[in-house]
Scaffold this motif. Structure first.
Motif, PDB file in Angstrom:
ATOM      1  N   LYS A 107      35.896  31.842  29.376  1.00 48.37           N
ATOM      2  CA  LYS A 107      36.523  33.016  28.766  1.00 48.37           C
ATOM      3  C   LYS A 107      35.471  34.002  28.268  1.00 48.37           C
ATOM      4  CE  LYS A 107      39.976  32.169  25.944  1.00 48.37           C
ATOM      5  NZ  LYS A 107      40.861  31.496  24.955  1.00 48.37           N
ATOM      6  N   LYS A 115      35.173  37.828  29.400  1.00 50.49           N
ATOM      7  CA  LYS A 115      35.292  38.876  28.379  1.00 50.49           C
ATOM      8  C   LYS A 115      34.203  39.934  28.514  1.00 50.49           C
ATOM      9  CE  LYS A 115      37.679  36.254  24.808  1.00 50.49           C
ATOM     10  NZ  LYS A 115      37.574  35.636  23.467  1.00 50.49           N
ATOM     11  N   PRO A 154      38.829  42.560  28.062  1.00 47.88           N
ATOM     12  CA  PRO A 154      39.658  41.556  27.384  1.00 47.88           C
ATOM     13  C   PRO A 154      40.514  40.756  28.365  1.00 47.88           C
ATOM     14  CG  PRO A 154      40.496  43.772  26.958  1.00 47.88           C
ATOM     15  CD  PRO A 154      39.219  43.923  27.725  1.00 47.88           C
ATOM     16  N   ILE A 155      40.797  39.510  27.980  1.00 39.62           N
ATOM     17  CA  ILE A 155      41.645  38.657  28.806  1.00 39.62           C
ATOM     18  C   ILE A 155      43.009  38.510  28.140  1.00 39.62           C
ATOM     19  CG2 ILE A 155      39.719  37.417  29.865  1.00 39.62           C
ATOM     20  CD1 ILE A 155      40.301  35.106  28.003  1.00 39.62           C
ATOM     21  N   ASN A 156      44.044  38.297  28.972  1.00 41.29           N
ATOM     22  CA  ASN A 156      45.416  38.146  28.471  1.00 41.29           C
ATOM     23  C   ASN A 156      45.799  36.686  28.278  1.00 41.29           C
ATOM     24  OD1 ASN A 156      45.614  40.893  28.742  1.00 41.29           O
ATOM     25  ND2 ASN A 156      46.683  40.807  30.698  1.00 41.29           N
ATOM     26  N   SER A 209      44.800  32.240  29.549  1.00 38.13           N
ATOM     27  CA  SER A 209      43.926  31.293  30.248  1.00 38.13           C
ATOM     28  C   SER A 209      44.528  29.904  30.181  1.00 38.13           C
ATOM     29  CB  SER A 209      42.537  31.287  29.603  1.00 38.13           C
ATOM     30  OG  SER A 209      42.632  30.866  28.254  1.00 38.13           O
ATOM     31  N   ILE A 222      42.484  32.376  34.653  1.00 39.81           N
ATOM     32  CA  ILE A 222      42.295  33.449  33.678  1.00 39.81           C
ATOM     33  C   ILE A 222      43.129  34.637  34.146  1.00 39.81           C
ATOM     34  CG2 ILE A 222      40.638  35.128  32.735  1.00 39.81           C
ATOM     35  CD1 ILE A 222      39.865  32.464  31.725  1.00 39.81           C
ATOM     36  N   SER A 223      43.744  35.333  33.203  1.00 35.63           N
ATOM     37  CA  SER A 223      44.406  36.595  33.550  1.00 35.63           C
ATOM     38  C   SER A 223      43.891  37.673  32.604  1.00 35.63           C
ATOM     39  CB  SER A 223      45.932  36.476  33.457  1.00 35.63           C
ATOM     40  OG  SER A 223      46.333  36.200  32.147  1.00 35.63           O
ATOM     41  N   ARG A 224      43.785  38.881  33.147  1.00 38.56           N
ATOM     42  CA  ARG A 224      43.343  40.011  32.341  1.00 38.56           C
ATOM     43  C   ARG A 224      43.956  41.285  32.905  1.00 38.56           C
ATOM     44  NH1 ARG A 224      37.085  40.144  34.281  1.00 38.56           N
ATOM     45  NH2 ARG A 224      37.456  41.016  36.335  1.00 38.56           N
ATOM     46  N   GLN A 225      43.995  42.296  32.066  1.00 42.99           N
ATOM     47  CA  GLN A 225      44.551  43.574  32.478  1.00 42.99           C
ATOM     48  C   GLN A 225      43.527  44.319  33.323  1.00 42.99           C
ATOM     49  OE1 GLN A 225      47.712  44.645  32.102  1.00 42.99           O
ATOM     50  NE2 GLN A 225      47.101  46.307  33.444  1.00 42.99           N
ATOM     51  N   ASN A 269      47.965  43.588  36.188  1.00 37.52           N
ATOM     52  CA  ASN A 269      47.393  42.351  35.682  1.00 37.52           C
ATOM     53  C   ASN A 269      46.628  41.643  36.812  1.00 37.52           C
ATOM     54  OD1 ASN A 269      47.095  40.642  33.427  1.00 37.52           O
ATOM     55  ND2 ASN A 269      48.639  39.249  34.233  1.00 37.52           N
TER      56      ASN A 269
END
Length: 107
Positions: A43, A47, A51-53, A55, A78-81, A86
């Motif tokens: 993470k 980062k 930013p991550i949404n 995990s 991991i997911s992030r915008q 997304n």
């Protein structure tokens, strides 16, 4: 009296053998990095790009072939915008060191 000494000796040997097996089992399991620590490292790496949404990580390592070698890995995601939507990624990390071995985007 000699018979009691032999019995006590045999009980001691059996208890020692059982303790040895238990310690070896715990030691071999503890050679892997804790999955929570591995996820935290990954993470932090993600980062750096924003930013991550969310995990996740599998708690039990599994066999994985990397560069022709079998290694134990934790798999996770991991997911992030992203810029427009997304973004989701799956990863494989070495279970002993936490080193990221593979990351790929999920479309």
């Amino acid at each position: 009296m000699i018979k009691c000494d032999r019995t006590a000796f045999l009980i001691g040997v059996a208890a020692g053998a059982a303790a040895t097996v238990l310690i070896q089992k715990q030691t071999s399991e503890s050679k892997n990095a804790p999955p929570e620590k591995v996820l935290k490292q990954i993470k932090e790496t993600f980062k750096q790009q924003g930013p991550i949404n969310g995990s996740w990580i599998q708690m039990k390592p599994e066999d994985y072939t990397h560069n022709g070698f079998q290694v134990l890995v934790y798999k996770g995601g991991i997911s992030r915008q992203g810029k427009t939507s997304n973004e989701q990624f799956e990863f494989a990390a070495d279970a002993k060191t936490g080193t990221l071995l593979n990351v790929h985007s999920i479309h």
